[in-house]
Design an enzyme around this catalytic site. Structure first.
Site, mmCIF file in Angstrom:
data_model
loop_
_atom_site.group_PDB
_atom_site.id
_atom_site.type_symbol
_atom_site.label_atom_id
_atom_site.label_comp_id
_atom_site.label_asym_id
_atom_site.label_seq_id
_atom_site.Cartn_x
_atom_site.Cartn_y
_atom_site.Cartn_z
ATOM 1 N N GLY A 43 0.825 -1.208 0.000
ATOM 2 C CA GLY A 43 0.000 0.000 0.000
ATOM 3 C C GLY A 43 0.855 1.252 0.000
ATOM 4 O O GLY A 43 1.588 1.489 -0.955
ATOM 5 N N SER A 110 6.623 -4.862 -1.323
ATOM 6 C CA SER A 110 6.423 -3.461 -1.668
ATOM 7 C C SER A 110 6.507 -2.596 -0.407
ATOM 8 O O SER A 110 7.526 -2.588 0.280
ATOM 9 C CB SER A 110 5.092 -3.301 -2.411
ATOM 10 O OG SER A 110 4.988 -2.048 -3.011
ATOM 11 N N TRP A 111 5.441 -1.901 -0.047
ATOM 12 C CA TRP A 111 5.424 -1.131 1.195
ATOM 13 C C TRP A 111 5.596 -2.043 2.405
ATOM 14 O O TRP A 111 6.177 -1.650 3.419
ATOM 15 C CB TRP A 111 4.123 -0.340 1.293
ATOM 16 C CG TRP A 111 3.858 0.282 2.629
ATOM 17 C CD1 TRP A 111 2.876 -0.060 3.508
ATOM 18 C CD2 TRP A 111 4.578 1.371 3.239
ATOM 19 N NE1 TRP A 111 2.937 0.738 4.624
ATOM 20 C CE2 TRP A 111 3.965 1.629 4.484
ATOM 21 C CE3 TRP A 111 5.658 2.145 2.852
ATOM 22 C CZ2 TRP A 111 4.413 2.628 5.349
ATOM 23 C CZ3 TRP A 111 6.114 3.143 3.713
ATOM 24 C CH2 TRP A 111 5.491 3.374 4.939
ATOM 25 N N ASP A 270 9.223 -5.368 -12.817
ATOM 26 C CA ASP A 270 8.540 -4.539 -11.826
ATOM 27 C C ASP A 270 8.697 -3.068 -12.209
ATOM 28 O O ASP A 270 9.807 -2.533 -12.219
ATOM 29 C CB ASP A 270 9.144 -4.802 -10.442
ATOM 30 C CG ASP A 270 8.353 -4.160 -9.311
ATOM 31 O OD1 ASP A 270 7.617 -3.186 -9.565
ATOM 32 O OD2 ASP A 270 8.486 -4.631 -8.166
ATOM 33 N N HIS A 298 5.519 -6.701 -10.397
ATOM 34 C CA HIS A 298 5.481 -6.200 -9.027
ATOM 35 C C HIS A 298 4.642 -7.063 -8.095
ATOM 36 O O HIS A 298 4.992 -7.231 -6.932
ATOM 37 C CB HIS A 298 4.932 -4.773 -9.018
ATOM 38 C CG HIS A 298 4.944 -4.141 -7.657
ATOM 39 N ND1 HIS A 298 6.110 -3.846 -6.984
ATOM 40 C CD2 HIS A 298 3.927 -3.759 -6.824
ATOM 41 C CE1 HIS A 298 5.822 -3.304 -5.808
ATOM 42 N NE2 HIS A 298 4.508 -3.254 -5.688
#
Length: 326
Positions: A43, A110-111, A270, A298
């Site tokens: 996110g 990711s986050w 990605d 990704h």
């Protein structure tokens, strides 16, 4: 070729009041006596999904999922007050202590990889291993690539649609200030257009050829629109505050992670977090296991990516459980 483990239901779930405003949702599934692993979703603001439980062998892992402040099943939904990176790090530590866990594995994409790295840098003794996918390093250059100048060269048509929705005719480097002003201070329609444009742009960059615009054309229910707006506001709240970290902070503090077994997995295709991020992280963590997946992007989808992630969780379980019982 490894596949996801079968669907599984939680054996425990609850909300934990982490302060006077926020109550975060977390759940546990798998083996209550197994190796603790914490799934950190991306996110910010995306929340956990049922298939996130399936990257782990339920016979060997005590699987813990939680929804970060303001998103998923955490309450209040969409709340920006007291919602920063460091509040999230404190929430993780509260959950760990609440569950009486001495050490846990961190699995983040990711986050979620950002949070894993920052948490481990603050609490290295609480982390037994890390598995990081599509790492986002929260540098100015990372946001610049995604939302100013970089990914827009790959998908110019969708970038043009985003700029049209925020009624922007200027240069690309001016887009973020215009977008943020409309999202937080515009009228209702301007806010919704800004949120829709950001959501479509993010989906295109993350999904690549699998992107389907029709999914957004079906957002005709007021509840869905309001949920999207709140989710985008959390993402933008973090972006406009540069994720509440100093530029290059993560890479500069990697020396404290030298003793933590780490696996870095990144798709070469990605476009949300280009491969340079994983390569830079590998250079800062020379002891880490590094996998570049040539056919992956990704998201944690596709045979190649799922095989790599499940193989990584299996290897960590074998290594740590042997060390524990051997």
């Amino acid at each position: 070729m490894k596949q996801l483990y079968p669907d599984i239901e939680p054996y425990s779930f609850r909300h934990l009041d982490v302060d006077t405003l926020h109550s975060v949702y977390f759940e546990q599934c798998g083996n209550p006596e197994g190796l603790p692993v914490l799934y950190l979703h991306g996110g910010p603001a995306s929340g956990c999904k049922p298939d996130h439980r399936c990257f782990f062998d339920p016979g060997r892992y005590r699987i813990i999922l939680f929804d970060q402040r303001g998103c998923g099943r955490s309450r209040p939904y969409g709340e920006l007050q007291d919602n920063t990176t460091w509040h999230l790090i404190d929430d993780l530590e509260q959950i760990r202590q609440h569950l009486n866990i001495e050490q846990w594995v961190l699995f983040g994409g990711s986050w979620g990889a950002t949070l894993a790295l920052l948490y481990a840098q603050r609490h290295p003794d609480a982390v037994s291993a890390m598995i990081l996918r599509g790492s986002f390093l929260a540098r100015d250059s990372d946001l610049h690539w995604y939302a100013e100048s970089g990914a827009n060269w790959i998908y110019p048509e969708m970038w043009h649609q985003f700029m049209t929705l925020i009624d922007h005719q200027g240069v690309a480097t001016d887009v973020m200030p215009v977008f943020l002003e409309l999202l937080f201070n515009g009228n209702q329609q301007q806010q919704m257009n800004a949120a829709l444009g950001w959501s479509i742009w993010g989906a295109q960059v993350a999904l690549g050829n699998a992107f389907d615009l029709s999914a957004f054309q079906e957002l005709d229910q007021k509840q869905d629109q309001e949920q999207m707006l709140k989710q985008v506001k959390i993402e933008a709240h973090y972006a406009r505050h540069r994720y509440f970290v100093d530029n290059n902070q993560i890479l500069e503090n990697c020396t404290v992670l030298a003793q933590i077994p780490t696996t870095i997995i990144h798709g070469q295709q990605d476009l949300v977090c280009p491969l340079e991020a994983a390569w830079s992280l590998k250079n800062a963590l020379p002891q880490a296991r590094y996998l570049c997946l040539p056919n992956s992007g990704h998201i944690a989808k596709g045979d190649e990516m799922i095989d790599a992630l499940v193989h990584a969780t299996d290897c960590v379980a074998e290594q740590l459980l042997v060390n524990t019982h051997g």
